[in-house]
Design a protein around this motif. Structure first.
Motif, PDB file in Angstrom:
ATOM      1  N   PRO A 267       0.911  -1.243   0.016  1.00 54.58           N
ATOM      2  CA  PRO A 267       0.116  -0.020   0.146  1.00 54.58           C
ATOM      3  C   PRO A 267       0.902   1.036   0.034  1.00 54.58           C
ATOM      4  O   PRO A 267       2.009   1.423   0.398  1.00 54.58           O
ATOM      5  N   VAL A 268       0.219   2.239  -0.523  1.00 53.90           N
ATOM      6  CA  VAL A 268       0.913   3.696  -0.144  1.00 53.90           C
ATOM      7  C   VAL A 268       1.077   3.671   1.344  1.00 53.90           C
ATOM      8  O   VAL A 268       0.384   3.809   2.092  1.00 53.90           O
ATOM      9  N   ARG A 269       2.441   4.212   1.610  1.00 55.29           N
ATOM     10  CA  ARG A 269       2.863   4.864   2.941  1.00 55.29           C
ATOM     11  C   ARG A 269       3.779   6.034   2.960  1.00 55.29           C
ATOM     12  O   ARG A 269       4.450   6.204   1.915  1.00 55.29           O
ATOM     13  N   PHE A 270       3.186   7.022   3.782  1.00 55.50           N
ATOM     14  CA  PHE A 270       3.909   8.183   4.139  1.00 55.50           C
ATOM     15  C   PHE A 270       5.026   7.931   5.165  1.00 55.50           C
ATOM     16  O   PHE A 270       4.663   7.507   6.309  1.00 55.50           O
ATOM     17  N   LEU A 271       6.231   8.425   4.884  1.00 49.99           N
ATOM     18  CA  LEU A 271       7.339   8.249   5.972  1.00 49.99           C
ATOM     19  C   LEU A 271       7.833   9.520   6.336  1.00 49.99           C
ATOM     20  O   LEU A 271       7.605  10.682   5.400  1.00 49.99           O
ATOM     21  N   PRO A 272       8.522   9.671   7.185  1.00 48.00           N
ATOM     22  CA  PRO A 272       8.956  11.074   7.706  1.00 48.00           C
ATOM     23  C   PRO A 272      10.274  11.221   7.294  1.00 48.00           C
ATOM     24  O   PRO A 272      11.100  10.426   6.532  1.00 48.00           O
ATOM     25  N   GLU A 273      10.860  12.342   7.438  1.00 46.88           N
ATOM     26  CA  GLU A 273      12.321  12.670   7.244  1.00 46.88           C
ATOM     27  C   GLU A 273      13.145  11.766   7.793  1.00 46.88           C
ATOM     28  O   GLU A 273      12.947  11.143   8.818  1.00 46.88           O
ATOM     29  N   ASN A 300      10.713  19.385  11.423  1.00 43.60           N
ATOM     30  CA  ASN A 300      10.656  18.905  12.672  1.00 43.60           C
ATOM     31  C   ASN A 300      10.087  17.356  12.624  1.00 43.60           C
ATOM     32  O   ASN A 300       9.694  17.003  13.475  1.00 43.60           O
ATOM     33  N   GLY A 301      10.239  16.900  11.290  1.00 39.17           N
ATOM     34  CA  GLY A 301       9.615  15.542  11.128  1.00 39.17           C
ATOM     35  C   GLY A 301       8.093  15.217  11.043  1.00 39.17           C
ATOM     36  O   GLY A 301       7.719  14.096  10.733  1.00 39.17           O
ATOM     37  N   ALA A 302       7.555  16.261  11.279  1.00 40.02           N
ATOM     38  CA  ALA A 302       5.921  16.134  11.071  1.00 40.02           C
ATOM     39  C   ALA A 302       5.622  17.057   9.947  1.00 40.02           C
ATOM     40  O   ALA A 302       4.393  17.471   9.812  1.00 40.02           O
ATOM     41  N   ALA A 303       6.471  17.691   8.986  1.00 40.51           N
ATOM     42  CA  ALA A 303       6.311  18.630   8.174  1.00 40.51           C
ATOM     43  C   ALA A 303       6.515  18.149   6.733  1.00 40.51           C
ATOM     44  O   ALA A 303       6.075  18.574   5.762  1.00 40.51           O
ATOM     45  N   MET A 304       7.203  17.124   6.486  1.00 39.96           N
ATOM     46  CA  MET A 304       7.664  16.640   5.168  1.00 39.96           C
ATOM     47  C   MET A 304       8.338  15.283   5.291  1.00 39.96           C
ATOM     48  O   MET A 304       8.556  14.745   6.565  1.00 39.96           O
ATOM     49  N   GLY A 305       8.409  14.637   4.067  1.00 43.47           N
ATOM     50  CA  GLY A 305       8.809  13.316   4.182  1.00 43.47           C
ATOM     51  C   GLY A 305       8.638  12.716   2.560  1.00 43.47           C
ATOM     52  O   GLY A 305       8.649  13.502   1.738  1.00 43.47           O
ATOM     53  N   THR A 306       9.116  11.241   2.602  1.00 43.45           N
ATOM     54  CA  THR A 306       8.664  10.824   1.245  1.00 43.45           C
ATOM     55  C   THR A 306       7.345   9.715   1.402  1.00 43.45           C
ATOM     56  O   THR A 306       7.013   9.594   2.428  1.00 43.45           O
ATOM     57  N   VAL A 307       7.254   9.164   0.109  1.00 42.22           N
ATOM     58  CA  VAL A 307       6.072   8.429  -0.065  1.00 42.22           C
ATOM     59  C   VAL A 307       6.422   7.175  -0.630  1.00 42.22           C
ATOM     60  O   VAL A 307       7.233   7.274  -1.935  1.00 42.22           O
ATOM     61  N   LEU A 308       5.818   5.990  -0.248  1.00 44.22           N
ATOM     62  CA  LEU A 308       6.127   4.585  -1.023  1.00 44.22           C
ATOM     63  C   LEU A 308       4.884   4.616  -1.757  1.00 44.22           C
ATOM     64  O   LEU A 308       3.668   4.443  -1.588  1.00 44.22           O
ATOM     65  N   ILE A 309       5.194   4.130  -3.151  1.00 45.59           N
ATOM     66  CA  ILE A 309       3.984   3.770  -4.072  1.00 45.59           C
ATOM     67  C   ILE A 309       4.531   2.269  -4.636  1.00 45.59           C
ATOM     68  O   ILE A 309       5.644   2.218  -5.261  1.00 45.59           O
ATOM     69  N   ASP A 310       3.602   1.421  -4.464  1.00 45.87           N
ATOM     70  CA  ASP A 310       4.007   0.096  -4.837  1.00 45.87           C
ATOM     71  C   ASP A 310       5.320  -0.588  -4.167  1.00 45.87           C
ATOM     72  O   ASP A 310       6.243  -1.020  -4.659  1.00 45.87           O
ATOM     73  N   GLY A 311       5.698   0.145  -3.036  1.00 45.91           N
ATOM     74  CA  GLY A 311       6.903  -0.400  -2.244  1.00 45.91           C
ATOM     75  C   GLY A 311       8.124   0.292  -2.379  1.00 45.91           C
ATOM     76  O   GLY A 311       9.008   0.360  -1.858  1.00 45.91           O
ATOM     77  N   ASP A 312       7.838   1.150  -3.423  1.00 42.12           N
ATOM     78  CA  ASP A 312       9.186   2.090  -3.847  1.00 42.12           C
ATOM     79  C   ASP A 312       9.018   3.467  -3.586  1.00 42.12           C
ATOM     80  O   ASP A 312       7.970   4.281  -3.493  1.00 42.12           O
ATOM     81  N   TYR A 313      10.273   4.091  -3.245  1.00 41.65           N
ATOM     82  CA  TYR A 313      10.173   5.599  -2.952  1.00 41.65           C
ATOM     83  C   TYR A 313       9.889   6.302  -4.275  1.00 41.65           C
ATOM     84  O   TYR A 313      10.539   6.182  -5.335  1.00 41.65           O
ATOM     85  N   ALA A 314       8.696   6.998  -4.287  1.00 42.84           N
ATOM     86  CA  ALA A 314       8.286   7.500  -5.624  1.00 42.84           C
ATOM     87  C   ALA A 314       7.482   8.691  -5.518  1.00 42.84           C
ATOM     88  O   ALA A 314       7.086   9.234  -6.439  1.00 42.84           O
ATOM     89  N   ALA A 315       7.672   9.488  -4.487  1.00 46.67           N
ATOM     90  CA  ALA A 315       7.065  11.058  -4.020  1.00 46.67           C
ATOM     91  C   ALA A 315       7.478  11.389  -2.939  1.00 46.67           C
ATOM     92  O   ALA A 315       8.280  10.744  -2.209  1.00 46.67           O
ATOM     93  N   ASP A 316       7.347  12.787  -2.904  1.00 48.87           N
ATOM     94  CA  ASP A 316       7.739  13.381  -1.521  1.00 48.87           C
ATOM     95  C   ASP A 316       6.384  14.029  -1.037  1.00 48.87           C
ATOM     96  O   ASP A 316       5.658  14.516  -2.008  1.00 48.87           O
ATOM     97  N   TRP A 317       6.573  14.473   0.229  1.00 42.00           N
ATOM     98  CA  TRP A 317       5.412  15.222   0.703  1.00 42.00           C
ATOM     99  C   TRP A 317       5.876  16.333   1.467  1.00 42.00           C
ATOM    100  O   TRP A 317       6.866  16.179   2.146  1.00 42.00           O
ATOM    101  N   ARG A 318       5.031  17.271   1.508  1.00 46.18           N
ATOM    102  CA  ARG A 318       5.315  18.505   2.381  1.00 46.18           C
ATOM    103  C   ARG A 318       3.992  19.091   3.049  1.00 46.18           C
ATOM    104  O   ARG A 318       2.983  19.275   2.151  1.00 46.18           O
ATOM    105  N   HIS A 319       3.869  19.350   4.501  1.00 49.42           N
ATOM    106  CA  HIS A 319       2.805  19.995   5.118  1.00 49.42           C
ATOM    107  C   HIS A 319       3.188  21.436   5.240  1.00 49.42           C
ATOM    108  O   HIS A 319       3.942  21.935   5.822  1.00 49.42           O
ATOM    109  N   HIS A 320       2.211  22.222   4.461  1.00 49.48           N
ATOM    110  CA  HIS A 320       2.305  23.803   4.600  1.00 49.48           C
ATOM    111  C   HIS A 320       1.576  24.158   5.545  1.00 49.48           C
ATOM    112  O   HIS A 320       0.224  24.038   5.351  1.00 49.48           O
TER     113      HIS A 320
END
Length: 366
Positions: A267-273, A300-320
């Protein structure tokens, strides 16, 4: 390569690692138990462990980890790769002497020249005495040490103490909903016990394989920062399972390490910095097949990170945050409609932890 050794594909390694990292399915269980099973969580960004645990535990409540930290049952301390990890108090005591050579090597490489001719042992003894009585920030430590030895580099002396003395970063630093400076105190004074005198390097390697394997000797060394582990693995080899990757490198595993079918859904999973999943192998292609650079800016570890898609690092996320809040996900390429829907759903759940569920989710491609 021995023809009888089973060759594991990249996707088989991917699924085995995700399973051991509890990223294929969230499971319930005590927070401390999972922290120990993963041999700690990267915690350079103070709140990163909360997102890491949310991605892995069913119904995770940040208060559970905060309670462990304020009760001193979990601590943030410099361990593997001489970086800050969140570990249980027991693991802090078990691991510190094992990985201390990494910090020693790192200090001498970075600051040895600045303190050429200085009595480093005296500096460390004086600093250890200070930190055994109360917490000190590095800036305050720098000030006191500079007054004591004005002819020596105060900044390098402060790093000598923080690198070479077993310390923890005391609360409220890293406690959910609170703020505090990165203040250091000795392990003994904070936990009331000294690090284990003769810990087992064999046990550490086996724990790594259980959490990150199958893996090569180079992988274990990358994760820990230690060198010359070939002799340890050779000693353990009769009790290990031996595989090979697609390039012929030997991989080692604990006897009961699970292997999954390469087509097991992930599944899609959001990981922290700085999540250890992405940083704990010399060959990171099992989760990062394109070798993309993992973003490591401060946060601070709750504002951005990486995303797994089909198990692979395939996206980044950032909370504005601020006047126009959003959670923005930038994929590294086109994604399917099903993946986009899964990203939006998981992002909405993450917002329940770090922000407001009303915050919009924006998904774009790089």
């Amino acid at each position: 390569m021995n023809a009888s050794i089973r060759v594991l594909s990249r996707r088989e390694l991917n699924r085995a690692t995700l399973q051991r990292q509890q990223l294929l399915r969230r499971e319930s269980g005590p927070v401390a138990e999972l922290i120990e099973r993963l041999v700690g969580l990267q915690a350079q960004a103070p709140l990163a462990p909360y997102v890491a645990l949310w991605s892995r535990l069913e119904g995770f409540d940040p208060a559970d980890l905060s309670a462990l930290m304020t009760a001193r049952h979990a601590v943030r301390t410099s361990l593997m790769r001489a970086t800050i990890h969140l570990v249980t108090a027991e693991d802090c005591l078990r691991l510190w002497r094992l990985v201390h050579p990494v910090a020693d090597r790192g200090f001498r490489g970075a600051f040895g020249k600045q303190l050429a001719g200085a009595d480093i042992d005296a500096v460390v003894a004086f600093g250890t005495d200070l930190l055994s009585r109360e917490p000190y920030s590095r800036s305050r430590l720098r000030e006191v040490l500079g007054e004591r030895w004005p002819d020596w580099d105060a900044n390098a002396m402060a790093y000598a103490v923080s690198y070479l003395t077993g310390t923890v970063q005391v609360t409220p630093r890293g406690v959910w909903g609170q703020t505090g400076p990165a203040a250091l105190q000795t392990i003994e004074s904070w936990l009331g016990r000294s690090p284990v005198a003769d810990p087992s390097i064999d046990a550490l390697v086996l724990r790594y394989l259980a959490a990150f394997g199958p893996a090569s000797v180079a992988d274990v060394q990358m994760w820990s920062g230690l060198t010359r582990l070939r002799e340890v693995v050779d000693r353990l080899r009769p009790g290990l399972r031996v595989y090979a990757d697609e390039d012929g490198r030997e991989l080692y595993d604990v006897p009961d390490g699970p292997l999954l079918d390469a087509e097991t859904p992930a599944p899609v999973r959001f990981l922290p910095e700085f999540d250890n999943l992405l940083l704990s192998h010399a060959d990171r292609r099992r989760v990062n097949p394109r070798g993309r650079q993992v973003p490591l800016p401060p946060g601070n570890g709750a504002a951005m990170g990486t995303v797994l898609i089909d198990g692979d690092y395939a996206a980044d996320w950032r909370h504005h945050r601020g006047a126009d809040p959003s959670l923005r996900v930038t994929t590294h390429g086109p994604v399917t409609a099903a993946d986009r829907e899964a990203i939006e759903a998981e992002a909405g759940e993450l917002l329940g932890l770090i922000g407001s569920k009303d915050t919009p989710v924006v998904v774009t491609s790089a």
